[in-house]
Design a protein around this motif. Structure first.
Motif, PDB file in Angstrom:
ATOM      1  N   GLU A  73       0.840  -1.194   0.000  1.00  0.00           N
ATOM      2  CA  GLU A  73       0.000   0.000   0.000  1.00  0.00           C
ATOM      3  C   GLU A  73       0.877   1.246   0.000  1.00  0.00           C
ATOM      4  OE1 GLU A  73      -2.293  -0.396   3.581  1.00  0.00           O
ATOM      5  OE2 GLU A  73      -0.788   0.631   4.795  1.00  0.00           O
ATOM      6  N   PHE A  74       0.343   2.314  -0.559  1.00  0.00           N
ATOM      7  CA  PHE A  74       1.050   3.590  -0.579  1.00  0.00           C
ATOM      8  C   PHE A  74       0.557   4.460   0.576  1.00  0.00           C
ATOM      9  CE2 PHE A  74       1.191   2.121  -5.007  1.00  0.00           C
ATOM     10  CZ  PHE A  74       2.548   2.223  -5.252  1.00  0.00           C
ATOM     11  N   TYR A  75       1.457   5.252   1.100  1.00  0.00           N
ATOM     12  CA  TYR A  75       1.085   6.191   2.153  1.00  0.00           C
ATOM     13  C   TYR A  75       1.924   7.451   1.979  1.00  0.00           C
ATOM     14  CZ  TYR A  75       5.423   5.068   4.652  1.00  0.00           C
ATOM     15  OH  TYR A  75       6.748   4.920   5.009  1.00  0.00           O
ATOM     16  N   MET A  76       1.507   8.503   2.608  1.00  0.00           N
ATOM     17  CA  MET A  76       2.217   9.773   2.511  1.00  0.00           C
ATOM     18  C   MET A  76       3.359   9.775   3.529  1.00  0.00           C
ATOM     19  SD  MET A  76      -1.038  12.332   1.999  1.00  0.00           S
ATOM     20  CE  MET A  76      -0.047  13.723   1.471  1.00  0.00           C
ATOM     21  N   GLY A  77       4.566   9.467   3.049  1.00  0.00           N
ATOM     22  CA  GLY A  77       5.712   9.419   3.941  1.00  0.00           C
ATOM     23  C   GLY A  77       6.047  10.789   4.505  1.00  0.00           C
ATOM     24  N   VAL A  78       5.969  11.804   3.668  1.00  0.00           N
ATOM     25  CA  VAL A  78       6.166  13.191   4.090  1.00  0.00           C
ATOM     26  C   VAL A  78       5.086  14.027   3.414  1.00  0.00           C
ATOM     27  CG1 VAL A  78       7.711  15.196   4.113  1.00  0.00           C
ATOM     28  CG2 VAL A  78       8.660  12.883   4.359  1.00  0.00           C
ATOM     29  N   TYR A  79       4.442  14.887   4.171  1.00  0.00           N
ATOM     30  CA  TYR A  79       3.440  15.768   3.601  1.00  0.00           C
ATOM     31  C   TYR A  79       3.466  17.099   4.362  1.00  0.00           C
ATOM     32  CZ  TYR A  79       0.649  14.142   7.591  1.00  0.00           C
ATOM     33  OH  TYR A  79       0.208  13.835   8.845  1.00  0.00           O
ATOM     34  N   GLU A  80       2.747  18.071   3.840  1.00  0.00           N
ATOM     35  CA  GLU A  80       2.782  19.412   4.410  1.00  0.00           C
ATOM     36  C   GLU A  80       1.367  19.829   4.817  1.00  0.00           C
ATOM     37  OE1 GLU A  80       5.553  23.289   3.404  1.00  0.00           O
ATOM     38  OE2 GLU A  80       4.634  22.174   1.763  1.00  0.00           O
ATOM     39  N   THR A  81       1.251  20.393   5.990  1.00  0.00           N
ATOM     40  CA  THR A  81      -0.030  20.899   6.467  1.00  0.00           C
ATOM     41  C   THR A  81       0.033  22.409   6.614  1.00  0.00           C
ATOM     42  OG1 THR A  81       0.594  20.598   8.795  1.00  0.00           O
ATOM     43  CG2 THR A  81      -0.540  18.762   7.713  1.00  0.00           C
ATOM     44  N   ARG A  92       5.128  17.231   7.892  1.00  0.00           N
ATOM     45  CA  ARG A  92       4.692  16.134   8.761  1.00  0.00           C
ATOM     46  C   ARG A  92       5.231  14.813   8.215  1.00  0.00           C
ATOM     47  NH1 ARG A  92       2.706  18.446  13.431  1.00  0.00           N
ATOM     48  NH2 ARG A  92       1.323  20.194  12.884  1.00  0.00           N
ATOM     49  N   CYS A  93       5.324  13.835   9.110  1.00  0.00           N
ATOM     50  CA  CYS A  93       5.778  12.485   8.727  1.00  0.00           C
ATOM     51  C   CYS A  93       4.619  11.517   8.832  1.00  0.00           C
ATOM     52  CB  CYS A  93       6.931  12.044   9.626  1.00  0.00           C
ATOM     53  SG  CYS A  93       7.471  10.365   9.314  1.00  0.00           S
ATOM     54  N   GLY A  94       4.397  10.734   7.799  1.00  0.00           N
ATOM     55  CA  GLY A  94       3.306   9.763   7.809  1.00  0.00           C
ATOM     56  C   GLY A  94       3.728   8.367   8.201  1.00  0.00           C
ATOM     57  N   LYS A  95       5.002   8.179   8.431  1.00  0.00           N
ATOM     58  CA  LYS A  95       5.487   6.855   8.796  1.00  0.00           C
ATOM     59  C   LYS A  95       5.048   6.504  10.217  1.00  0.00           C
ATOM     60  CE  LYS A  95       9.636   4.026   8.165  1.00  0.00           C
ATOM     61  NZ  LYS A  95      11.072   4.033   7.814  1.00  0.00           N
ATOM     62  N   TYR A  96       4.717   5.224  10.421  1.00  0.00           N
ATOM     63  CA  TYR A  96       4.261   4.704  11.711  1.00  0.00           C
ATOM     64  C   TYR A  96       2.926   5.318  12.129  1.00  0.00           C
ATOM     65  CZ  TYR A  96       9.194   3.492  11.721  1.00  0.00           C
ATOM     66  OH  TYR A  96      10.428   3.029  11.360  1.00  0.00           O
ATOM     67  N   LYS A  97       2.149   5.809  11.152  1.00  0.00           N
ATOM     68  CA  LYS A  97       0.841   6.370  11.431  1.00  0.00           C
ATOM     69  C   LYS A  97      -0.156   5.826  10.409  1.00  0.00           C
ATOM     70  CE  LYS A  97       0.638  10.778  12.355  1.00  0.00           C
ATOM     71  NZ  LYS A  97       0.794  12.247  12.187  1.00  0.00           N
ATOM     72  N   ASP A  98      -1.434   5.843  10.787  1.00  0.00           N
ATOM     73  CA  ASP A  98      -2.477   5.359   9.893  1.00  0.00           C
ATOM     74  C   ASP A  98      -3.276   6.483   9.255  1.00  0.00           C
ATOM     75  OD1 ASP A  98      -2.422   2.396  10.046  1.00  0.00           O
ATOM     76  OD2 ASP A  98      -2.673   2.781  12.179  1.00  0.00           O
ATOM     77  N   VAL A  99      -3.311   7.638   9.889  1.00  0.00           N
ATOM     78  CA  VAL A  99      -4.147   8.727   9.412  1.00  0.00           C
ATOM     79  C   VAL A  99      -3.318  10.002   9.347  1.00  0.00           C
ATOM     80  CG1 VAL A  99      -6.254  10.062   9.820  1.00  0.00           C
ATOM     81  CG2 VAL A  99      -6.167   7.654  10.462  1.00  0.00           C
ATOM     82  N   THR A 100      -3.530  10.779   8.299  1.00  0.00           N
ATOM     83  CA  THR A 100      -2.807  12.041   8.163  1.00  0.00           C
ATOM     84  C   THR A 100      -3.403  13.105   9.088  1.00  0.00           C
ATOM     85  OG1 THR A 100      -4.249  12.712   6.366  1.00  0.00           O
ATOM     86  CG2 THR A 100      -2.219  11.570   5.777  1.00  0.00           C
ATOM     87  N   GLU A 101      -2.619  14.152   9.316  1.00  0.00           N
ATOM     88  CA  GLU A 101      -3.101  15.298  10.089  1.00  0.00           C
ATOM     89  C   GLU A 101      -4.098  16.094   9.249  1.00  0.00           C
ATOM     90  OE1 GLU A 101      -2.186  15.887  13.178  1.00  0.00           O
ATOM     91  OE2 GLU A 101      -0.581  14.402  13.369  1.00  0.00           O
ATOM     92  N   CYS A 102      -4.858  16.947   9.919  1.00  0.00           N
ATOM     93  CA  CYS A 102      -5.810  17.808   9.214  1.00  0.00           C
ATOM     94  C   CYS A 102      -5.061  18.928   8.483  1.00  0.00           C
ATOM     95  CB  CYS A 102      -6.809  18.413  10.192  1.00  0.00           C
ATOM     96  SG  CYS A 102      -7.894  17.189  10.963  1.00  0.00           S
ATOM     97  N   GLY A 103      -5.668  19.453   7.486  1.00  0.00           N
ATOM     98  CA  GLY A 103      -5.114  20.592   6.783  1.00  0.00           C
ATOM     99  C   GLY A 103      -3.987  20.254   5.837  1.00  0.00           C
ATOM    100  N   VAL A 104      -4.081  19.134   5.151  1.00  0.00           N
ATOM    101  CA  VAL A 104      -3.022  18.727   4.227  1.00  0.00           C
ATOM    102  C   VAL A 104      -2.999  19.659   3.019  1.00  0.00           C
ATOM    103  CG1 VAL A 104      -2.178  16.871   2.741  1.00  0.00           C
ATOM    104  CG2 VAL A 104      -3.220  16.326   4.946  1.00  0.00           C
TER     105      VAL A 104
END
Length: 609
Positions: A73-81, A92-104
């Motif tokens: 599966e793909f996930y957002m390893g690094v994203y910006e809020t 933000r870091c998406g590793k070791y998490k299931d849900v992204t933060e708000c305001g992506v």
């Protein structure tokens, strides 16, 4: 280090991209800590502690079998809020998490997509109650710190009585506000495995291989070393626990942030979503940091090859001969005074597939114990075997069971998962086939397939999983003991007709008395001996091999018909299992006694093959 070590990977400092090596350093730190001798005592276990007593985003461990492997599966390893108040951008870091933060920030050029794989893991099938209990008691009973109160009262998989061991303060009703969790209660494998695999509308099938199993199932997110894992591996996994309440939403519209995390979810069928995204309150997510392959699951032995294990083995080797003699005497009483049958049962219990030559598994030793008394004797015999080995399962070979039970795992293409079967077992599991329960009747097509699967398991130590369009072969290492009234209809490496020397008026009381006469410390020595003997080197020196060849030639000269290549192979297996200098001579002696008894039995039962 605190037992409730909260994951700090996701704090803003850790997520900063200023230090791209932070992930490697964090993993190196954790792996170093987890390899410490006492690491098992400060990490809480999903096997022992109810889920709602474990702190989210904390470090936990799980002793399990890899039941299925899902697609990557793909996930957002690094994203910006974007901060709504300051309008500032934060990485933000998406590793070791299931849900992204708000305001992506969907237009950010800093977004990095990464890939991970998900394993569906279940508790080791058939783990004996004594192994679970000792494992539970030997590790520190981890309870929440005084700063953490469970957010719900619902029990996940522990019995009510087990909850009494928790502190009174933690068992008091919690009336404060908390997360609303999915009220799905089923955590036990269905007693019948005939239900259609995709019928999950009314309940969630946790897909345990054995009926009646209890315990947690877990979705393990794997980030590295994917090639080092394979289906049916037994592992002790250390990772970050995730029970995000968003993941408990089942059958409703997905949260948009979840689709950002894994866009392929929008293409999944409802059945696949049910199988791959069960409620986190029932099937938590575990983000793997470190996994240790388990050579065995006997909690009385060190579980990893360390200096402590070498010292333990060296100290126990001194008393192995005496423990073996005591165990042999115990099994002789259990087998109604039959010393020869007891010796073969002992050899069977310590047998192990140590290598494979082409398709031939070397070291397997399936025993058919025929002439077993009817009624409850075989059931009590299994209970005694279960008290000695860390993993076992009794399959009552009644006509109904053979025609209705699913033994071979099957691929469900609608739900895109592997539906488990009773032969999806961990290595060195003792499989007790009770053929005395087989009555007259007709096997249907399913029953024939099950009997064929058992025959292949015994002969080749493999199970052919059903992928509809083809069969996929999975090698295994399972000790199979067949109890029967006459000679078994299944193949075996060795048949020993039971010759009772005592006839107790009350079989149940007799066997119970024998077992209760053993001290717990003595039973524990038997358990250690059986597990340790399986790990010893199975080899015969060149000198002994040459002597065996010469001896076999002489035996064939005397009577070419009575000694076959199959007899030689069986005696070699017995000789190697004994792991002693006189193993070949002992193997010859007991095989001569066994063949004499078998011939005598044939003369009494002329219709027996």
């Amino acid at each position: 280090m605190r037992m409730w070590f909260v994951c700090r990977f996701c704090c803003p400092a850790a997520q900063s991209n200023s230090n791209p090596e932070w992930e490697a350093k964090v993993l190196e730190y954790f792996k170093g800590q987890l390899k410490e001798k006492e690491s098992h005592s400060w990490v809480p276990s999903l096997n022992d502690v109810p889920l709602h007593y474990l702190k989210p985003n904390s470090l936990v461990k799980f002793r399990c079998l890899v039941q299925d492997m899902f697609d990557p599966e793909f996930y957002m390893g690094v994203y910006e809020t974007v901060d709504p108040s300051t309008k500032a951008n934060v990485l933000r870091c998406g590793k070791y998490k299931d849900v992204t933060e708000c305001g992506v920030d969907l237009n950010s050029r800093n977004t990095v997509t990464a890939e991970r794989q998900t394993f569906y893991c279940v508790p080791i099938p058939g783990e004996s109650p004594w192994a679970k209990e000792i494992s539970f008691l030997s590790a520190a009973r981890v309870v929440p710190s005084t700063s953490y109160v469970p957010s719900r009262q619902k029990r996940s998989y522990e019995e009510d009585d087990d909850m009494d061991t928790q502190p009174q303060k933690q068992r008091e009703p919690h009336t404060g506000g908390g997360t609303k969790w999915c009220h799905r209660q089923e955590t036990e494998a269905p007693s019948s495995q005939t239900t259609a695999p995709s019928d999950c509308s009314s309940h969630l099938d946790l897909n345990f291989p054995l009926p009646g199993e209890r315990g947690p199932a877990c979705l393990v997110k794997v980030y590295e070393g994917l090639d080092s894992f394979k289906l049916n591996d037994t592992l002790e996994i250390y990772g970050i626990l995730s029970v995000n309440p968003v993941l408990t939403v089942l059958g409703e519209e997905k949260d948009p942030s979840l689709l950002l995390l894994n866009p392929t979810e929008s293409m999944e069928t409802p059945e696949e979503q049910r199988a791959h995204d069960p409620p986190a309150s029932l099937v938590p997510r575990l983000h793997m940091l470190y996994a240790r392959p388990l050579q065995h699951n006997n909690p009385l032995l060190p579980s990893a090859p360390t200096e402590d294990q070498s010292a333990f083995v060296s100290s126990f080797l001194v008393e192995m001969a005496s423990v073996r003699a005591e165990l042999l005497a115990y099994l002789t009483h259990v087998l109604l005074g039959d010393g020869l049958a007891a010796e073969y049962l002992l050899l069977h219990l310590i047998s192990n597939v140590y290598t494979r030559r082409d398709v031939l598994p070397l070291g397997k030793f399936t025993l058919n114990l025929s002439g077993c008394p009817l009624n409850s004797y075989t059931e009590r015999l299994y209970q005694i075997v279960q008290q000695l080995v860390p993993c076992s399962y009794r399959l009552s070979m009644s006509l109904h069971t053979m025609n209705s039970m699913r033994l071979v795992p099957k691929k469900d293409y609608v739900a895109n998962r592997l539906v488990s079967g009773a032969l999806q077992l961990a290595r060195n599991t003792s499989l007790f086939l009770d053929e005395t329960q087989l009555e007259q009747g007709q096997l249907d097509s399913s029953g024939v397939r099950n009997i064929t699967a058992l025959g292949n398991l015994i002969s080749w130590q493999k199970v052919d999983y059903d992928f509809s369009y083809h069969q996929m072969e999975f090698p295994c290492n399972i000790n199979v003991l067949v109890t029967s009234e006459g000679r078994s209809l299944l193949p075996s490496d060795c048949q020993v007709p039971l010759q009772p020397q005592v006839t107790p008026p009350n079989m149940e009381e007799y066997l119970t008395t024998i077992h209760m006469a053993q001290f717990t410390s003595q039973i524990n020595k038997f358990r250690v001996y059986l597990s340790l003997a399986r790990t010893l080197d199975y080899s015969i020196s060149d000198e002994v091999t040459k002597a065996v060849e010469d001896d076999f030639v002489d035996m064939r000269k005397d009577d070419p018909q009575s000694v076959t290549a199959e007899d030689l192979h069986r005696m070699l297996v017995v000789a190697s299992i004994t792991c002693s200098s006189n193993g070949w001579m002992r193997a010859k002696h007991i095989d001569m006694l066994r063949r004499s008894r078998t011939e005598q039995q044939k003369s009494l039962n002329g219709n027996e093959p």
